[in-house]
Motif scaffolding. Structure first.
Motif, short mmCIF file in Angstrom:
data_model
loop_
_atom_site.label_atom_id
_atom_site.label_comp_id
_atom_site.label_asym_id
_atom_site.label_seq_id
_atom_site.Cartn_x
_atom_site.Cartn_y
_atom_site.Cartn_z
N ASP B 362 -26.14 16.07 34.74
CA ASP B 362 -25.51 15.44 34.49
C ASP B 362 -24.18 14.74 32.47
O ASP B 362 -23.27 13.68 33.62
CB ASP B 362 -27.28 14.74 33.80
N GLN B 363 -24.41 15.70 32.17
CA GLN B 363 -23.32 15.62 30.93
C GLN B 363 -22.24 15.61 31.34
O GLN B 363 -21.23 15.00 31.53
CB GLN B 363 -23.73 16.39 30.30
N ILE B 364 -22.46 16.42 32.04
CA ILE B 364 -21.18 16.66 32.53
C ILE B 364 -20.81 16.05 34.16
O ILE B 364 -19.46 15.34 33.84
CB ILE B 364 -20.76 18.61 33.92
N ASP B 365 -21.38 15.15 35.37
CA ASP B 365 -20.76 14.97 36.21
C ASP B 365 -20.48 13.27 34.91
O ASP B 365 -19.69 12.08 35.80
CB ASP B 365 -22.12 14.51 36.36
N SER B 366 -20.75 13.21 33.79
CA SER B 366 -20.09 11.37 33.42
C SER B 366 -18.79 11.65 32.74
O SER B 366 -18.60 11.05 32.07
CB SER B 366 -21.19 11.42 32.11
N LEU B 367 -18.84 12.87 32.39
CA LEU B 367 -17.25 13.44 32.23
C LEU B 367 -16.22 12.35 32.75
O LEU B 367 -15.27 11.57 31.42
CB LEU B 367 -16.59 14.65 31.55
N PRO B 368 -16.02 13.09 33.96
CA PRO B 368 -14.85 12.32 34.82
C PRO B 368 -14.99 10.41 34.54
O PRO B 368 -13.50 10.08 34.47
CB PRO B 368 -15.00 12.88 36.18
N TYR B 369 -15.86 10.27 34.28
CA TYR B 369 -15.18 8.78 33.93
C TYR B 369 -15.54 8.05 32.60
O TYR B 369 -15.65 6.57 32.39
CB TYR B 369 -17.70 8.29 34.73
N ALA B 370 -15.44 9.00 32.11
CA ALA B 370 -15.77 8.33 30.48
C ALA B 370 -13.78 8.08 30.14
O ALA B 370 -12.58 8.41 28.88
CB ALA B 370 -15.94 9.40 29.31
N SER B 371 -13.28 7.64 31.41
CA SER B 371 -11.85 6.89 30.82
C SER B 371 -11.22 5.94 31.70
O SER B 371 -12.08 5.64 32.32
CB SER B 371 -11.00 8.21 31.99
N SER B 372 -10.72 4.89 30.75
CA SER B 372 -10.33 3.94 32.13
C SER B 372 -9.08 3.58 32.63
O SER B 372 -8.81 3.33 33.68
CB SER B 372 -10.10 2.61 30.91
N LEU B 373 -8.66 4.88 33.06
CA LEU B 373 -7.33 5.64 33.80
C LEU B 373 -6.30 4.81 33.35
O LEU B 373 -5.17 4.56 34.30
CB LEU B 373 -7.50 5.47 35.71
N CYS B 374 -6.33 4.30 31.45
CA CYS B 374 -4.67 4.05 31.71
C CYS B 374 -3.75 4.75 32.15
O CYS B 374 -2.66 4.54 31.76
CB CYS B 374 -5.20 2.87 29.91
N GLY B 375 -3.90 5.80 32.14
CA GLY B 375 -2.62 6.37 32.34
C GLY B 375 -1.96 6.86 31.25
O GLY B 375 -0.43 8.24 31.23
N ALA B 376 -2.09 6.94 30.11
CA ALA B 376 -1.44 7.59 28.11
C ALA B 376 -1.30 8.89 28.67
O ALA B 376 -0.53 9.37 27.66
CB ALA B 376 -2.16 6.08 27.35
N CYS B 377 -2.53 9.86 28.50
CA CYS B 377 -2.28 10.89 28.32
C CYS B 377 -2.05 11.36 28.88
O CYS B 377 -0.73 12.49 28.65
CB CYS B 377 -3.54 12.07 28.62
#
Ligand code: SF4
Lengths: 246, 478
Positions: B362-377
């Motif tokens: 679950d911890q790994i699966d939560s990581l792709p959601y840890a972003s607002s997809l703002c694109g600054a990266c």
């Protein structure tokens, strides 16, 4: 030129006045916009949350509704970005070649409002009048996914009566991010609170953006803080004239 | 000596805890905004930055798409230069190789160059179990190690600490690890650095074995490259008799010239310097100069899995500059620990799922959601890794991995939404009942939205209904 309005699901249900403003504005500029009744949503809520299969039927509805138009204009940077950059991913995954072709045909014709005004119609002064102190928040998808650049600012600068004030940290995300706002609510709210602090610091009466989803989040924080700062969509400012001042 | 990330909670929970720590948020906001400004300034000086980014991405992409050839070539050239090459499939194999080399020299301690890959495999902990003490020699790593803490940033692992906290750590912990801190230690940066220097010097001069990673490995020449700011790495690379370098297989570049764009992109992106102060290169053994025994451990540990992921493989281009962390609005507020890995921030959010696979943790699966997809990266990444697109692709992988079982409320909501959004008739029927946006928000849990935000009022009439009633505003809009 046959132009379709893609009003977006959020605007349809929650902000009809934004869609009405686009219609008024474009008509004033001599463009008769059509509203394909079959349209629903760009599918972004599903795509960005990872439900790509669920987005396929929504995408089919999208291409059925917008096929054959010369331009599709939408008052949302994020939904325009979804159509231009994400629809092909969904179409490829569906394995449906006809859908892929339809997407390839429509995607480049989808314009966010400021792009349509500046690039397609070639206007920056749309004859608007708006006597308020306003600060502009460039939403992330407009700024980075679409690259609208300074088009919205140029449109706003040409508005008569407006007092535009700069927003510190303008290009930082407000923290909405679709389902991010609920899946990671604490982080989202922390980001929204910082955005609200910057907005309040400008002394503006109104914060404007080209996306009502971000404005829902920002406005929700500002309203809870009883800040008195209102959120207004770019289209509504551009549609305002001396006769009908909102 | 340091703790581990094992058993970390899922991102939203870890984030909540971090958000409540106002000292942490202050330290982070200050540090990231300072380095952001520094980076932006030096990047703006380069007129062809965009071309440089493209060149950097191409160098890494070429090597990755031809990885097998490049690695075999690297092994040949390294061996010809007198180094011994080892291959490690995973962390356990790599750790065993390093421990074996240390033991063969009866070493009870090793000095380490700052290296992400040895943290990834938990080398310090593995060596400790074998009775070998691994000493970090990078200032920030030393702070983390002495503080029995976890790194929270790729470049500045102790970014979450301020200098008063660092002074306290040095005072209370240095003595047990070697030379103690002086009694009159203040929290002046220069004084802290001097104390660390004294403490470390003793270890550099004593250690028989040095351990490093590498920023780049040149296949053509068999050269490993480490760039750094402090020079501690160079001490580890030259003083001990034996050097062990653990190198992820994605670090290989084909040719010597390939270093040109990389060594220009890296310092500006990471420390905001035009050039990094120390660039060390070693190609096996030079008799009578530097280490007389060099081992290179080429590590997979999930990298071939990542390589097989067509969308995600671009993450292997990463040169660990940390620019994406410094601009990420999520990282800025939660700090690095919330990501549960030595790779935090946007790159961590995609790299950890790529290396380990989704659908079983679950911890790994939560990581792709840890972003607002703002694109600054994506905007700052020197090798143009499209992190937002990879995040979306990984969300789809997470969702797909959980299809088939009992659907989560979210999956039901998405299916319901897809049903409604297939037909505009269904949508308008739903809108008449209630505002769709409200409906969405409430379905996902009203408290998640309304905890600190008000919801807008639903209007009396949808746009669609208005259009029909007024013929698109042509009829009287009363
Ligand atoms: S993903 Fe890009 S920006 Fe982030 S650390 Fe890696 S190279 Fe740097």
């Amino acid at each position: 030129m046959r132009v379709a309005l893609m009003v977006t699901c959020i605007n349809d249900a929650l902000y009809p006045s934004t869609g009405q403003a686009v219609v008024r504005l474009l008509r004033r500029l001599g463009v008769e916009v059509e509203f394909p009744q079959a349209q629903t949503c760009c599918g972004q809520p599903m795509v960005n949350t990872g439900y790509l299969d669920e987005a396929v039927p929504v995408l089919r509805t999208f291409v059925d509704a917008f096929a054959g138009y010369d331009a599709v204009v939408t008052p949302s940077g994020s939904c325009a970005g979804s159509a231009r950059h994400q629809h092909s991913i969904v179409a490829v995954r569906s394995g449906d070649e006809a859908l892929q072709e339809a997407v390839a045909e429509i995607a480049p014709k989808v314009y966010e409002l400021s792009e349509f005004l500046v690039d397609v119609l070639g206007v920056t002064d749309v004859g608007a009048y708006y006597p308020h102190r306003v600060t502009y928040h460039p939403t992330c998808h407009s700024l980075r996914m679409l690259g609208v650049g300074d088009r919205p600012q140029r449109l706003l600068e040409a508005v008569r009566g407006i007092r535009l004030v700069g927003l510190p940290g303008a290009d930082e995300c407000c923290g909405f991010g679709g389902t991010f706002a609920v899946k990671n609510a604490d982080t989202s709210i922390a980001m929204g609170a910082d955005k609200a602090r910057h907005i309040r610091g400008t002394g503006a009466e109104i914060v404007v953006a080209g996306d009502n989803s971000c404005l829902t989040h920002i406005g929700g924080v500002l309203s809870r803080q009883r800040s008195g700062v209102r959120t207004v969509h770019l289209a509504e400012i551009l549609a305002s004239t001396e006769e009908v001042t909102r | 000596m340091t703790g581990t990330f094992v058993g970390m909670p899922v991102f939203p929970e870890a984030a909540r805890e971090a958000l409540a720590d106002s000292q942490l948020r202050h330290n982070l906001a200050h540090a990231t905004s300072t380095i952001r400004a520094k980076r932006a300034k030096v990047v703006a000086e380069v007129p062809d930055w965009e071309e440089l980014r493209l060149a950097g991405a191409a160098v890494k992409e070429r090597a990755l798409l031809d990885l097998e050839t490049q690695l075999v070539r690297l092994e040949e050239t390294l061996t010809a230069n007198g180094a011994t090459v080892h291959w490690a499939r995973d962390a356990a194999e790599a750790n065993a190789i390093v421990a074996g080399i240390a033991k063969a020299h009866a070493a009870t301690e090793v000095v380490k160059v700052k290296s992400m890959v040895t943290q990834e495999i938990g080398l310090n902990e593995a060596l400790a179990e074998e009775g070998i003490a691994a000493w970090e020699t990078d200032l920030a790593e030393l702070i983390v190690q002495l503080g029995d803490d976890l790194p929270s940033h790729i470049l500045v692992p102790a970014i979450h600490r301020n200098r008063a906290e660092i002074r306290d750590i040095f005072r209370s912990k240095m003595g047990a690890a070697g030379r103690p801190a002086p009694d009159d230690l203040t929290d002046e940066p220069a004084v802290l650095a001097a104390a660390a220097r004294e403490h470390l010097r003793e270890k550099f001069l004593r250690a028989k074995v040095g351990v490093s990673g590498a920023n780049f490995a040149v296949a053509e020449t068999g050269t490993l490259v480490v760039v750094e700011s402090e020079g501690n790495g160079r001490m580890c690379l030259t003083l001990p008799d034996v050097l062990v370098s653990v190198v992820g297989i994605e670090k290989v570049v084909a040719r010597w010239e390939d270093l040109d764009p990389m060594l220009r992109l890296l310092p500006r992106s990471s420390t905001g310097e035009r050039m990094n102060p120390y660039t060390s290169m070693w190609s096996g053994i030079a008799p009578g100069d530097g280490p007389q025994e060099v081992h290179v451990v080429l590590l997979d540990n999930g990298r071939t899995r990542a390589l097989a992921d067509e969308v995600g493989r671009q993450a292997l281009r990463c040169i660990r500059c940390s620019a994406c962390l410094n601009v990420c609005p999520v990282y800025e507020r939660t700090g690095g620990h919330a990501y549960g890995s030595v790779y935090p921030g946007p790159i961590g959010a995609i790299l950890n799922p790529l290396l380990k696979g989704v659908g079983h943790d679950d911890q790994i699966d939560s990581l792709p959601y840890a972003s607002s997809l703002c694109g600054a990266c994506f905007e700052v990444c020197p090798v143009r890794i499209d992190i937002p697109s990879v995040l979306v692709d990984q969300r789809a992988q997470v969702v797909d991995a959980h299809r088939g079982g009992v659907p989560k409320p979210e999956a039901m909501a998405m299916k319901g939404a897809a049903y409604v959004l297939k037909r505009s008739r269904r949508l308008s029927a739903l809108e008449r009942l209630t505002g769709l946006g409200m409906r969405f928000a409430r379905r996902f849990g009203p408290t998640a939205w309304t905890g600190a935000r008000d919801l807008p009022d639903a209007p009396g009439e949808s746009f669609r209904d208005w259009w029909q009633r007024t013929d698109g505003g042509r009829k009287d809009d009363a």
